[in-house]
Design an enzyme around this catalytic site. Structure first.
Site, PDB file in Angstrom:
ATOM      1  N   LEU A  64       1.200  -1.044   0.527  1.00 54.04           N
ATOM      2  CA  LEU A  64      -0.218   0.243  -0.195  1.00 54.04           C
ATOM      3  C   LEU A  64       1.154   1.241   0.106  1.00 54.04           C
ATOM      4  O   LEU A  64       0.450   1.884  -0.474  1.00 54.04           O
ATOM      5  CB  LEU A  64      -0.768  -0.519   1.557  1.00 54.04           C
ATOM      6  CG  LEU A  64      -1.804  -1.110   1.401  1.00 54.04           C
ATOM      7  CD1 LEU A  64      -2.983  -0.996   3.060  1.00 54.04           C
ATOM      8  CD2 LEU A  64      -3.617  -0.716  -0.056  1.00 54.04           C
ATOM      9  N   ASP A  93       3.147  13.711  15.566  1.00 57.39           N
ATOM     10  CA  ASP A  93       3.225  14.075  13.991  1.00 57.39           C
ATOM     11  C   ASP A  93       1.802  13.593  13.154  1.00 57.39           C
ATOM     12  O   ASP A  93       1.780  13.082  12.276  1.00 57.39           O
ATOM     13  CB  ASP A  93       3.896  12.288  14.242  1.00 57.39           C
ATOM     14  CG  ASP A  93       5.079  12.191  12.251  1.00 57.39           C
ATOM     15  OD1 ASP A  93       5.422  14.058  12.083  1.00 57.39           O
ATOM     16  OD2 ASP A  93       4.994  11.202  11.937  1.00 57.39           O
ATOM     17  N   LYS A 103       4.893   2.839   1.920  1.00 58.50           N
ATOM     18  CA  LYS A 103       6.494   3.363   2.138  1.00 58.50           C
ATOM     19  C   LYS A 103       5.896   4.390   3.230  1.00 58.50           C
ATOM     20  O   LYS A 103       6.128   5.876   3.023  1.00 58.50           O
ATOM     21  CB  LYS A 103       7.263   2.402   1.130  1.00 58.50           C
ATOM     22  CG  LYS A 103       7.671   1.733   0.350  1.00 58.50           C
ATOM     23  CD  LYS A 103       8.759   1.579  -0.964  1.00 58.50           C
ATOM     24  CE  LYS A 103       8.607   0.680  -1.766  1.00 58.50           C
ATOM     25  NZ  LYS A 103       9.738   0.877  -2.775  1.00 58.50           N
TER      26      LYS A 103
END
Length: 375
Positions: free
Chosen positions: A82, A205, A84
């Site tokens: 899907l 994040d 990286k």
């Protein structure tokens, strides 16, 4: 409410962490006060004789074997890949139950293994305790020898960035973008409210690639490897290293090392700009003065005439009202202010986005009037 203990991995590192990261020290104290259990050895994370063991669970998350991960992904076939990321690859997989899942395979060079292990521990420790419709669900994990996998619910429509300026051909409409923004804000509100684990959590994040979309384009926040629990009774956490993603960094955090809930708000504001403009937070294919989205548009967000020039050209003109666009841009501009104290709270963002959705729908421009209720 029962709160499980942090992993033994944290205990093994605490002699180093206390000197460099006060938040880790306070984090351990808080959880130790909740529990009188002793730390278990790190080997408890690994599964002994996995092939013969019945299914185990940790904090409600299933424990899988390496063999099960291989079978689910057809031995990590490229056809199931899907995407990286910095800490490995994500595959589509099918469990023995028939459930389709997303499997993150942690794959790190030797010099990054400590960071990858930390992210793995944090993600399992935190995400397995969270339960909210706007947070991706952790189904389970695998810690088999040196192998590390995280198993999540499968999100059919991938991540937000791919729909705005990536591989997805169909661009999402303005009403759906507003709904995505609201869903993400609600997810952050849950983290910041302390209702999940007793103290607030900073995601640290938040970005468009970490906003995943299900089959109905409902937003779910993912990737909690850098998440931080705030010290009890404090609104600031001083960290030794500034972690996150370039383009989404809170300027105050990068200059002082002081992490706050408002650091997430800055990143949220950047994502709002991506939704508005269809541009990336950082686009290295552009010239030096046009790479950073915030620097490009910050000074024109409150200028209605200039604002029209930065609206995503993929948006049909009849899908939005300029009143709603102006309100949205104003919210984004306040989220990305340099000083954190001048930014709105996440609950303010939720309320304003509800009002913006209502404003946009008044003119029959798509969407429905939102239901105003508690999160």
């Amino acid at each position: 409410m029962h709160f499980p203990l942090v992993s033994a991995w944290n205990k093994r590192r605490r002699s180093k962490s206390y000197d460099t990261d006060p938040c880790t020290f306070l984090f351990s104290i808080i959880f130790a006060r909740w529990h009188k259990r002793v730390y278990r050895t790190a080997e408890c994370w690994q599964i002994e004789d996995q092939a013969s063991q019945p299914r185990k669970r940790r904090f409600g998350s299933s424990v899988y074997t390496l063999k099960e991960m291989e079978e689910a992904t057809s031995s990590f076939s490229d056809e199931n890949l899907l995407g990286k990321g910095g800490f490995g690859r994500v595959y589509q997989g099918t469990l023995k139950t028939g459930e389709v899942v997303a499997i993150k395979k942690m794959d790190l060079p030797t010099f990054k293994k400590a960071d990858g292990e930390r992210e793995f521990r944090v993600e399992v420790d935190i995400l397995s305790r969270l339960d909210h419709p706007n947070l991706v669900s952790l189904i389970g994990y695998c810690a088999d020898g040196k192998h590390r996998f995280l198993v999540y619910e499968y999100m059919q429509n991938g991540n937000l960035q791919d729909h705005l300026n990536g591989i997805k051909e169909a661009k999402i409409s303005w009403p759906i973008r507003l709904r995505i923004a609201l869903g993400a804000a609600k997810g952050l509100a849950y983290l910041h409210s302390s209702s999940s684990v007793g103290i607030p959590i900073v995601h640290r994040d938040f970005k468009s690639t970490n906003v995943l979309l299900d089959s109905n384009y409902n937003a779910k926040i993912s990737d909690f490897g850098l998440a931080k629990l705030m010290p009890e009774g404090k609104d600031t956490c001083v960290t030794a290293r500034v972690l996150g993603t370039f383009g989404y960094f809170d300027p105050e955090y990068t200059s002082t090392g002081k992490l706050t809930l408002q650091s997430d708000i800055y990143a949220f504001g950047v994502v709002l700009l991506e939704l508005l403009t269809g541009r990336r937070a950082v686009d290295l294919t552009q010239g030096p003065n046009e790479q950073n989205l915030v620097l490009q548009v910050r000074n024109i967000l409150n200028d209605r005439k200039k604002l029209r020039k930065v609206i995503d050209v993929e948006l049909p003109r009849n899908s939005y009202s300029m009143e709603a666009i102006t309100m949205f841009a104003d919210l984004a501009s306040r989220c990305i202010r340099i000083e954190s104290k001048e930014r709105p709270s996440v609950m303010d963002c939720v309320k304003e986005l509800q009002l913006i959705i209502y404003t946009n729908s008044k003119g029959g421009l798509g969407g429905t009037i939102p239901t105003f209720r508690r999160l």
